[in-house]
Design an enzyme around this catalytic site. Structure first.
Site, PDB file in Angstrom:
ATOM      1  N   LYS A 225     -22.304  76.222  54.090  1.00  0.00           N
ATOM      2  CA  LYS A 225     -22.053  75.379  52.917  1.00  0.00           C
ATOM      3  C   LYS A 225     -23.353  75.181  52.150  1.00  0.00           C
ATOM      4  CE  LYS A 225     -21.022  70.549  51.752  1.00  0.00           C
ATOM      5  NZ  LYS A 225     -20.730  69.203  52.302  1.00  0.00           N
ATOM      6  N   ASP A 230     -24.912  66.710  46.141  1.00  0.00           N
ATOM      7  CA  ASP A 230     -23.542  66.241  46.020  1.00  0.00           C
ATOM      8  C   ASP A 230     -23.511  64.830  45.448  1.00  0.00           C
ATOM      9  OD1 ASP A 230     -20.845  65.804  46.206  1.00  0.00           O
ATOM     10  OD2 ASP A 230     -20.859  65.419  48.364  1.00  0.00           O
ATOM     11  N   LYS A 237     -20.365  59.023  44.316  1.00  0.00           N
ATOM     12  CA  LYS A 237     -20.907  58.307  45.467  1.00  0.00           C
ATOM     13  C   LYS A 237     -21.712  57.096  44.994  1.00  0.00           C
ATOM     14  CE  LYS A 237     -21.748  62.426  48.369  1.00  0.00           C
ATOM     15  NZ  LYS A 237     -20.985  62.069  49.564  1.00  0.00           N
ATOM     16  N   ASP A 248     -27.229  68.361  51.575  1.00  0.00           N
ATOM     17  CA  ASP A 248     -25.844  68.824  51.673  1.00  0.00           C
ATOM     18  C   ASP A 248     -25.733  70.340  51.703  1.00  0.00           C
ATOM     19  OD1 ASP A 248     -23.296  67.884  52.150  1.00  0.00           O
ATOM     20  OD2 ASP A 248     -22.696  67.954  50.055  1.00  0.00           O
ATOM     21  N   ASP A 307     -15.165  64.264  46.234  1.00  0.00           N
ATOM     22  CA  ASP A 307     -16.313  64.148  47.134  1.00  0.00           C
ATOM     23  C   ASP A 307     -16.100  64.922  48.426  1.00  0.00           C
ATOM     24  OD1 ASP A 307     -18.813  63.338  47.910  1.00  0.00           O
ATOM     25  OD2 ASP A 307     -18.176  61.371  48.638  1.00  0.00           O
ATOM     26  N   GLU A 309     -15.867  68.240  48.567  1.00  0.00           N
ATOM     27  CA  GLU A 309     -15.983  69.531  47.885  1.00  0.00           C
ATOM     28  C   GLU A 309     -16.410  70.664  48.807  1.00  0.00           C
ATOM     29  OE1 GLU A 309     -19.865  68.711  48.792  1.00  0.00           O
ATOM     30  OE2 GLU A 309     -18.414  67.306  47.966  1.00  0.00           O
ATOM     31  N   ARG A 311     -15.544  71.682  51.782  1.00  0.00           N
ATOM     32  CA  ARG A 311     -14.492  72.490  52.420  1.00  0.00           C
ATOM     33  C   ARG A 311     -13.819  73.425  51.419  1.00  0.00           C
ATOM     34  NH1 ARG A 311     -11.508  67.167  54.300  1.00  0.00           N
ATOM     35  NH2 ARG A 311     -13.710  66.586  54.301  1.00  0.00           N
TER      36      ARG A 311
END
Length: 462
Positions: A225, A230, A237, A248, A307, A309, A311
């Protein structure tokens, strides 16, 4: 970190590090002289495990390091010594237990992220004898350093472009080849969810796809990933949750660290690394809660929360990887807060239906002091991902928020069907409190254990 380990023959002098227990301390002090004995008394040093003291000796200074009767109190325990040592060269005194593991702990603790600092810190080196495999340790340390450096780099200097170029640089170094799909070309080449997640950023999304090794060798594919930052997207967030979001892309960083180890050691595999690189930003064209996205797999996905995202981009990347049916498919991602609630920051969960692989990972991770914990792909929880308007929702729709890490893994499992063995790692990628072998900051999690698993399986040696 590699430079912190040298051969004894390459240094003119070094300070000994003596392993002591509460019982053996008097005998060691007899050999060091009265000054060392008096210094221990003044500092109330008794040789308890993981404690240390620099003492004067008849032939110069020495370091006393407390161990247990059976060896080191923790495989990386010697790393706890590093911060308190003056600059210079050191060596393990005769009889020091687990010298290779001790050397690894020492070297891992010498890491510091100095890119933005004028002062690069102190230099401490450990001189080791021929019983320590410096080539293997160097390979591991280089991979860990790559992962840590990438995670620690802030998003203003590590965008999707820079992350994809890190993939290019690594594979160029080892003779691999590949390509990067950028921006609108993601739609042309059927990576719609990678494009959807990254399109709101001024820095175009992209997907790096690189290979190395003999095409006829067993196929090992790594997917990471690569969300360089993010914000949460339109499900923004709060500031406290956004503060660490430079990490992230920790899944991508760890995948590249593992790839570095595999290629440097020339494991007899055909390695493929796929990294979707995006920034989850806020703009008028950002994807929204309630949107329905198409995927490379052909499944439609209802967006429950922008949030979640990571996956989505992993799903497209896993579908691509799965198309060629690799023998082993590994994905790594800083995916869910639920994993941290369940297991904390130091113990990442992993998910697989391959019982043999699961056992190998557990055994090797424990031996490498690289802790991991298997969690179940509990199929009844798939119902939590039901959608009335699409093939699947990407988050738990039950309203209760149960099993967040498990349902994320189950979502990803829908995009893997042809692979021999698939394993998903939900890592934290960060050490919040310094500990032996693990300085505070970006962290490589699981890759030392995985390197041993792959080495054992494909090269017949750890």
């Amino acid at each position: 970190m590699r430079e912190s380990l040298v051969r004894k023959s390459d240094v003119s002098s070094s300070t000994p590090i003596h392993a002591v227990t509460e019982a053996s301390l008097p005998q060691v002090l007899d050999g060091l002289g009265s000054a060392a004995l008096n210094w221990c008394k003044v500092n109330d040093f008794a040789g308890k495990p993981a404690t240390s003291l620099l003492v004067p000796g008849a032939d110069g200074a020495a370091v006393l390091f407390g161990v247990e009767d059976g060896g080191l109190s923790h495989p990386l325990a010697l790393g706890g010594l590093v911060a308190g040592l003056p600059e210079g060269d050191y060596h393990l005194a005769e009889g020091f237990p687990d010298p290779e593991q001790a050397a690894l702990g020492f070297a891992l603790s010498t890491y510091s992220f100095t890119r933005y600092l004028k002062n690069e810190g102190k230099t401490r080196r450990l001189a080791v004898d021929e019983t320590v495999d410096l080539d293997r340790l160097g390979t591991i340390l280089d991979g860990v350093q790559l992962a840590r450096d990438l995670i620690n780099t802030p998003a203003n200097d590590l965008g999707p472009g820079e992350l994809s170029q890190a993939v290019v640089a690594l594979f160029k170094q080892h003779g691999g080849t590949g390509r990067i799909v950028i921006g609108e070309d993601l739609l042309e080449e059927n990576f719609p969810m990678v494009h959807a997640v990254g399109k709101a950023s001024s820095r175009a999304p992209r997907l790096a796809d690189f290979t190395w090794g003999d095409e006829a060798a067993p196929k090992v594919t790594l997917v990471g990933k690569g969300v360089i930052f993010d914000t949460g997207g339109l499900n923004l967030k709060p500031g406290s949750s956004m503060a660490l979001m430079k990490k992230d892309m920790g899944g991508a960083a760890n995948v590249l660290g593992l790839a570095s180890m595999i290629m440097a050691s020339k494991l007899p595999v055909r390695l493929r690394v796929i990294v979707p690189c995006v920034e989850n930003a806020v703009a008028g064209n950002a994807f929204r809660p309630g949107d329905i996205l198409s995927s490379r797999k052909g499944l439609t996905v209802e967006i429950g929360n922008t949030d979640a995202e990571g996956r989505l981009i992993l799903a497209d990347a896993l579908a691509l990887a799965d198309e060629e049916s690799p023998e082993i498919l590994i994905d790594m991602a800083t995916l869910t807060g639920a994993a941290r609630v369940a297991l904390g920051p130091d113990l990442p969960p992993y998910y697989t239906d391959d019982e043999e692989l699961a056992e190998d990972i557990a055994v090797m991770a424990e031996a490498a002091a690289d802790p991991l914990w298997r969690m179940p792909l509990w199929q009844p929880y798939l119902k939590y991902l039901d959608s009335k308007v699409a093939d699947i929702n990407h988050i738990n729709t039950s309203g209760a928020g149960f099993a967040g890490s498990i349902t994320a893994a189950l979502f990803l499992s829908r995009f893997v069907e042809n692979t021999g063995s698939w394993v998903h790692f939900d890592i934290f990628g960060w050490t919040p409190m310094e500990k032996p072998g693990k300085p505070m900051g970006g962290e490589a999690q699981g890759i030392r254990g995985l390197f041993d698993v792959l080495s054992e399986r494909f090269a017949g040696a750890q």
